[in-house]
Design a protein around this motif. Structure first.
Motif, short mmCIF file in Angstrom:
data_model
loop_
_atom_site.label_atom_id
_atom_site.label_comp_id
_atom_site.label_asym_id
_atom_site.label_seq_id
_atom_site.Cartn_x
_atom_site.Cartn_y
_atom_site.Cartn_z
N ASN A 1 0.32 43.47 13.29
CA ASN A 1 -0.91 43.56 12.49
C ASN A 1 -0.76 42.92 11.11
O ASN A 1 -1.66 43.02 10.30
CB ASN A 1 -1.31 45.02 12.31
CG ASN A 1 -1.82 45.66 13.57
OD1 ASN A 1 -1.54 45.21 14.67
ND2 ASN A 1 -2.56 46.73 13.45
N TRP B 1 0.24 39.60 8.41
CA TRP B 1 0.19 38.14 8.27
C TRP B 1 0.71 37.79 6.88
O TRP B 1 0.26 38.36 5.90
CB TRP B 1 -1.23 37.62 8.46
CG TRP B 1 -1.24 36.17 8.81
CD1 TRP B 1 -1.55 35.13 7.97
CD2 TRP B 1 -0.90 35.59 10.06
NE1 TRP B 1 -1.43 33.94 8.64
CE2 TRP B 1 -1.02 34.20 9.93
CE3 TRP B 1 -0.49 36.12 11.29
CZ2 TRP B 1 -0.76 33.32 10.97
CZ3 TRP B 1 -0.24 35.23 12.32
CH2 TRP B 1 -0.38 33.86 12.16
N PRO C 1 -4.46 32.69 11.28
CA PRO C 1 -4.04 33.33 12.53
C PRO C 1 -5.00 33.06 13.69
O PRO C 1 -4.64 33.30 14.84
CB PRO C 1 -4.03 34.82 12.17
CG PRO C 1 -4.94 34.95 11.02
CD PRO C 1 -4.87 33.66 10.27
N GLU D 1 -11.79 39.67 9.57
CA GLU D 1 -10.77 40.68 9.78
C GLU D 1 -10.85 41.71 8.67
O GLU D 1 -11.06 41.35 7.51
CB GLU D 1 -9.39 40.04 9.81
CG GLU D 1 -8.30 40.99 10.18
CD GLU D 1 -8.56 41.65 11.53
OE1 GLU D 1 -8.53 42.89 11.57
OE2 GLU D 1 -8.80 40.95 12.52
N LEU E 1 -2.79 40.52 14.60
CA LEU E 1 -3.08 39.12 14.23
C LEU E 1 -2.08 38.16 14.88
O LEU E 1 -2.34 36.97 14.96
CB LEU E 1 -2.99 38.96 12.71
CG LEU E 1 -4.04 39.69 11.89
CD1 LEU E 1 -3.75 39.53 10.41
CD2 LEU E 1 -5.42 39.16 12.21
#
Length: 81
Positions: free
Chosen positions: A6, A8, A23, A59, A75
């Motif tokens: 989850n 990034w 992503p 997101e 992601l």
């Protein structure tokens, strides 16, 4: 424990926040519509809706640290970043 899928990675240069690749569409060096104030609010528990300017995917960010953004859903796909 925070689920790694989850997260990034992001970078800060001056007042700008960007990711080296999106992503979703994998566009390179995407400048995010986030400010340093937004990052500190994320650390305090305020959720933020992030719309990637390259592909308009959305997101919900739930947290951030010095290196990673934490989203409400995965992601990362296995084998890709």
């Amino acid at each position: 424990m925070i689920p790694f899928e989850n997260t990034w990675p992001y970078e800060r240069i001056g007042q700008d926040v960007y990711v080296t690749s999106c992503p979703f569409c994998h566009a390179a060096n995407v400048l995010l519509p986030l400010k340093l104030k937004d990052l500190s609010e994320l650390r305090e528990g305020v959720k933020k809706l992030l719309v990637f300017p390259c592909c308009r995917n959305k997101e919900t960010l739930v947290d951030a640290d010095q290196d990673y953004l934490l989203a409400g859903r995965p992601l990362r796909r296995y084998g890709k970043e």
